[in-house]
Design an enzyme around this catalytic site. Structure first.
Site, PDB file in Angstrom:
ATOM      1  N   SER A  38      41.025  32.318  39.264  1.00  0.00           N
ATOM      2  CA  SER A  38      41.236  33.681  38.773  1.00  0.00           C
ATOM      3  C   SER A  38      42.667  34.157  38.962  1.00  0.00           C
ATOM      4  O   SER A  38      43.149  35.001  38.194  1.00  0.00           O
ATOM      5  CB  SER A  38      40.278  34.649  39.476  1.00  0.00           C
ATOM      6  OG  SER A  38      40.438  34.598  40.885  1.00  0.00           O
ATOM      7  N   ASP A 191      39.757  45.292  44.650  1.00  0.00           N
ATOM      8  CA  ASP A 191      38.956  44.325  45.402  1.00  0.00           C
ATOM      9  C   ASP A 191      39.712  43.741  46.591  1.00  0.00           C
ATOM     10  O   ASP A 191      39.139  43.016  47.397  1.00  0.00           O
ATOM     11  CB  ASP A 191      38.461  43.202  44.487  1.00  0.00           C
ATOM     12  CG  ASP A 191      39.594  42.380  43.854  1.00  0.00           C
ATOM     13  OD1 ASP A 191      40.778  42.587  44.212  1.00  0.00           O
ATOM     14  OD2 ASP A 191      39.287  41.533  43.010  1.00  0.00           O
ATOM     15  N   HIS A 194      42.713  40.251  44.412  1.00  0.00           N
ATOM     16  CA  HIS A 194      43.539  39.879  43.261  1.00  0.00           C
ATOM     17  C   HIS A 194      44.733  40.820  43.108  1.00  0.00           C
ATOM     18  O   HIS A 194      44.584  42.035  43.251  1.00  0.00           O
ATOM     19  CB  HIS A 194      42.703  39.906  41.982  1.00  0.00           C
ATOM     20  CG  HIS A 194      41.588  38.917  41.976  1.00  0.00           C
ATOM     21  ND1 HIS A 194      40.312  39.244  42.395  1.00  0.00           N
ATOM     22  CD2 HIS A 194      41.559  37.606  41.627  1.00  0.00           C
ATOM     23  CE1 HIS A 194      39.540  38.170  42.284  1.00  0.00           C
ATOM     24  NE2 HIS A 194      40.268  37.168  41.832  1.00  0.00           N
TER      25      HIS A 194
END
Length: 220
Positions: A38, A191, A194
């Protein structure tokens, strides 16, 4: 100087031929595949803010004729990367960035398993005769010092084994700020895992010179 128009024509042709043979050969464009998770894919960001587009912008600003392919898959482990490497290595690919392992670490998967997967990935890249950049990730102390040491050691070991370039930590540009609270507040998504667009910009700035070196090793 010239006796006739024929002499002038011969001189012009000779001069043009001399200029042509002394011009440097134009470099072929380079294609780089960024194999990752990601962090590479650009999770939570609009497309132009992700790692690959921002790194592309960095390279474009350096006037490098290169195209980055986004081969990042959110949630991917080293095992997932290994399962995708064969069809990632298309004929057009001239070099590879390998940025995997963060999800192995977050799930507490055995370091020896991640090492074996990365070993296999780099072996396939080497078999194609392509240069690679191996990007590591800092392991937290959650799983103990032995796990942390084993996890972080596999990246420089494998890079040396395969003659690959090595960048110690994907998030190095954020770590260099030296202020975790600032990083979390200004450069991370909600979060707290990231990076946001400004965080990615710092990551690209730190990693960009090594990616440039990788491009220099490519033979398109």
């Amino acid at each position: 100087m010239f006796r006739s128009s024929l002499d002038r024509t011969r001189f012009a042709l000779l001069n043009a031929a001399t200029i042509f043979v002394t011009l440097p050969a134009l470099a072929e464009p380079v294609t780089v595949a960024a194999l990752g998770d990601s962090l590479t894919q650009g999770f939570g960001l609009v497309p132009e803010q992700g790692f690959v587009p921002q790194m592309q912008g960095y390279l474009d600003a350096s006037e490098l004729d290169v195209t980055l392919i986004n081969a990042g898959v959110s949630g991917d482990t080293t095992a997932g990367g290994l399962s995708r490497i064969d069809w990632t290595l298309t004929e057009e690919v001239d070099a590879v960035i390998v940025a995997l392992g963060a999800n192995d670490m977050l799930r507490g998967l055995p370091p020896e398993q991640a090492r074996a997967n990365l070993d296999a990935i780099l072996s396939k890249i080497a078999a194609r005769g392509l240069p690679a950049l191996l990007v590591g990730i800092d392991a937290p102390p959650n799983y103990g010092a032995e796990y942390e040491q084993a996890f972080e050691a596999m990246y420089p070991d494998l890079a040396e084994q395969y003659g690959a370039l090595y960048f110690p930590n994907f998030l190095q540009g954020l770590a260099d700020l030296g202020d975790l609270e600032l990083v979390m507040r200004e450069h991370m998504q909600g979060d707290r895992i990231h990076p946001n667009a400004s965080g990615v910009a710092l990551i690209v700035e730190a990693m960009g010179p090594v990616v440039t070196e990788l491009i220099g090793r490519a033979d398109p």
